[in-house]
Enzyme design. Structure first.
Site, PDB file in Angstrom:
ATOM      1  CB  CYS A 125      -7.094 -37.231   8.591  1.00 27.33           C
ATOM      2  SG  CYS A 125      -7.315 -35.582   8.099  1.00 27.33           S
ATOM      3  CG  HIS A 137      -9.823 -36.784  12.992  1.00 21.58           C
ATOM      4  ND1 HIS A 137      -8.636 -37.131  12.898  1.00 21.58           N
ATOM      5  CD2 HIS A 137      -9.903 -35.864  11.842  1.00 21.58           C
ATOM      6  CE1 HIS A 137      -7.949 -36.463  11.988  1.00 21.58           C
ATOM      7  NE2 HIS A 137      -8.493 -35.747  11.353  1.00 21.58           N
TER       8      HIS A 137
HETATM    9  N1  GLN Z   1      -2.804 -31.739   6.584  1.00 21.19           N
HETATM   10  C1  GLN Z   1      -3.736 -32.494   6.026  1.00 21.19           C
HETATM   11  C2  GLN Z   1      -4.766 -31.464   5.740  1.00 21.19           C
HETATM   12  O1  GLN Z   1      -5.262 -30.659   6.344  1.00 21.19           O
HETATM   13  C3  GLN Z   1      -4.438 -33.461   7.171  1.00 21.19           C
HETATM   14  C4  GLN Z   1      -5.049 -33.003   8.029  1.00 21.19           C
HETATM   15  C5  GLN Z   1      -5.347 -33.891   9.378  1.00 21.19           C
HETATM   16  O2  GLN Z   1      -4.876 -35.078   9.311  1.00 21.19           O
HETATM   17  N2  GLN Z   1      -6.450 -33.707  10.210  1.00 21.19           N
HETATM   18  O3  GLN Z   1      -5.755 -31.979   4.682  1.00 21.19           O
END
Ligand code: GLN
Length: 239
Positions: free
Chosen positions: A95, A191
């Site tokens: 992510c 995740h």
């Molecule tokens: N901040 C990024 C987004 O919302 C990554 C989010 C995350 O790592 N879950 O796209």
């Protein structure tokens, strides 16, 4: 013969670690230990030097604020990370760190957070969040995960995707693609931690690391009964 050992580096464990991503490091460690293979773990945060003798790098997701916090340090580590990636070091970036292995992430405020540019992709924040359980079809089987991001990622070359979306939004909710793989670098929005429910994918990472270091990717079989049960149940959950 000296005992085999794999050195895992957990990059930015404080700033970039949400939805259980730290588990990926623990799972790789455990799967090596269960097979009698030695492990060494290093934690590399802001301002820390990066070890040269690394075999696997793990980095997780984070809020935009976490990405902003690490950006200057990442710029300092950029050349070294690119060199390691080119040299076939195995990496799993999830992510927020997946986005920063691309060229850049543009936040909803229009701030450009530069990435290391190893993965040929870019990401722009949208005004919706892509949230929920996910299933992707990949060359390493069905990968079951969980996504939560507003960033929409576009690959320069769709053939570099990690998988095809079966359930969920993946890179952007439009093109049916999820993640990106170049050399031994795997980027994904999954995740979970993703490796907990996808032992075949965890072993793919370990096989690549063992092959690179010892020219032998035979791994002792593990039963994975609970892991596969967890994946079956998670795959049936509502989005
Ligand atoms: N901040 C990024 C987004 O919302 C990554 C989010 C995350 O790592 N879950 O796209």
């Amino acid at each position: 013969m000296s005992k085999q050992s794999i050195h895992i580096v957990h990059l930015y464990p404080k700033e970039m670690n949400i939805y259980g991503d730290t588990g990926n490091r623990i799972i790789l460690q455990k799967r090596l230990e269960w097979r009698g293979i030695g492990t060494k773990v290093s934690f590399v945060g802001i301002g820390d030097a990066f070890p040269e003798d690394v075999d696997v790098i793990i980095a997780g997701g984070g809020q935009d604020a976490g990405q902003i916090a690490i950006q200057n340090d990442l710029a300092e580590k950029k050349d070294q990370l690119n060199k390691l990636a080119e040299n076939g070091v195995v990496m799993l970036v999830v992510c927020g760190m997946y986005q920063l292995f691309g060229r850049h992430f543009i936040t909803s405020e229009g701030e450009v957070i530069n990435g290391i540019g190893f993965l040929p992709l870019e990401t722009k924040a949208s005004d919706t969040r892509l949230i929920g359980n996910t299933v992707y079809d990949t060359p390493w089987g069905h990968v079951v995960g969980y996504e939560n991001h507003s960033g929409l990622t576009t690959l320069d070359d769709p053939s570099l995707a990690f998988g095809q979306v079966i359930k969920g939004d993946g890179n952007n909710g439009h093109d049916g693609l999820e993640g990106c793989v170049v050399n031994n670098v795997f980027g994904t929005y999954s995740h979970g931690p993703v490796l907990s429910k996808n032992p075949q994918f965890a072993d793919e990472l370990l096989k690549r690391a063992m092959k690179r270091k010892y020219d032998d990717d035979t791994l002792q079989h593990l039963p994975d009964t609970l892991e596969n049960q967890a994946a079956d149940i998670a795959a049936k959950r509502p989005r």
